[in-house]
Write an enzyme that holds these catalytic residues in place. Structure first.
Site, PDB file in Angstrom:
ATOM      1  N   ASN A  47       0.771  -1.203  -0.107  1.00  0.00           N
ATOM      2  CA  ASN A  47      -0.027  -0.017   0.121  1.00  0.00           C
ATOM      3  C   ASN A  47       0.726   1.258  -0.331  1.00  0.00           C
ATOM      4  O   ASN A  47       1.624   1.472   0.779  1.00  0.00           O
ATOM      5  CB  ASN A  47      -0.918   0.000   1.284  1.00  0.00           C
ATOM      6  CG  ASN A  47      -1.943  -1.307   1.062  1.00  0.00           C
ATOM      7  OD1 ASN A  47      -2.787  -1.152   0.241  1.00  0.00           O
ATOM      8  ND2 ASN A  47      -1.780  -1.964   2.098  1.00  0.00           N
ATOM      9  N   SER A  52       4.956  13.993   0.330  1.00  0.00           N
ATOM     10  CA  SER A  52       5.523  14.884  -0.405  1.00  0.00           C
ATOM     11  C   SER A  52       7.051  14.649  -0.652  1.00  0.00           C
ATOM     12  O   SER A  52       7.462  13.403  -0.390  1.00  0.00           O
ATOM     13  CB  SER A  52       5.373  16.400   0.378  1.00  0.00           C
ATOM     14  OG  SER A  52       6.044  16.247   1.460  1.00  0.00           O
ATOM     15  N   SER A  53       7.977  15.707  -0.979  1.00  0.00           N
ATOM     16  CA  SER A  53       9.093  15.523  -1.442  1.00  0.00           C
ATOM     17  C   SER A  53      10.535  15.442  -0.384  1.00  0.00           C
ATOM     18  O   SER A  53      11.179  16.135  -0.812  1.00  0.00           O
ATOM     19  CB  SER A  53       9.260  16.028  -2.714  1.00  0.00           C
ATOM     20  OG  SER A  53       8.344  15.764  -3.713  1.00  0.00           O
ATOM     21  N   GLU A 109       9.856  14.460  -8.611  1.00  0.00           N
ATOM     22  CA  GLU A 109       9.042  13.515  -9.363  1.00  0.00           C
ATOM     23  C   GLU A 109       8.451  14.271 -10.809  1.00  0.00           C
ATOM     24  O   GLU A 109       7.976  15.482 -10.703  1.00  0.00           O
ATOM     25  CB  GLU A 109       8.056  12.506  -8.846  1.00  0.00           C
ATOM     26  CG  GLU A 109       6.857  13.146  -7.766  1.00  0.00           C
ATOM     27  CD  GLU A 109       7.261  14.080  -6.677  1.00  0.00           C
ATOM     28  OE1 GLU A 109       6.731  15.168  -6.385  1.00  0.00           O
ATOM     29  OE2 GLU A 109       8.093  13.418  -5.757  1.00  0.00           O
TER      30      GLU A 109
END
Length: 165
Positions: A47, A52-53, A109
């Protein structure tokens, strides 16, 4: 009895590994194409918890470990689905690693109608810009990308999966 309260960060275990993965697939439906791309990338039976990054400080970049089926995996990812036969789609992910090991890393991304090389160049450039915005020195950038030429309905997917060693 008056106990000293521990700092809140002592209650949370930060992921300490990151794995870059990418995959692509055709599918009968958009969701099947996405699922096939996850399977192709090696993370189809867990899952994904979209994050966020930010990569935790001192996290190590490692090959994808064997993750337990059904595990909750913090993941930054990009993906694109297309139903245009002959179209080339790509997804890419990068991690910018700071010189100062006490700082966090940045995950960027990208997904688009383009080739693998262009997608990877874009995520690497975004990582550099993120470090410039913060005024941090960059040690290195790691990245991965995948491209897919759509037959009927395709998906390209790239991710940074965080885990615990």
């Amino acid at each position: 009895m008056n106990k000293e309260i521990s700092p809140i960060h002592s209650y949370f275990k930060l992921p300490n590994t990151v794995s870059l993965v990418a995959g692509s697939s055709e599918g009968e439906t958009p969701l099947n194409a996405f699922d096939g791309a996850l399977l192709n990338a090696g993370i189809g039976n867990v899952n994904l918890i979209r994050i966020s990054s930010i990569m935790p400080p001192k996290a190590e970049i490692v090959p994808l470990p064997k993750l337990p089926m059904g595990a909750l995996v913090p993941t930054a990812y990009g993906y694109i689905i297309s139903e245009t036969p002959g179209e080339t789609i790509s997804a890419a992910i990068s991690i910018a690693i700071p010189k100062d090991e006490d700082l966090c890393g940045l995950i960027m991304e990208f997904e688009g109608v383009c080739g693998k090389k262009e997608a990877e160049e874009k995520v690497r450039e975004m990582a550099k810009i993120g470090f410039e915005m913060r005024g941090w020195e960059l040690k290195e950038i790691k990245s991965i990308a995948v491209e897919h030429t759509v037959e009927k309905l395709g998906c390209a997917f790239a991710a940074a999966a965080l885990w615990y060693k």
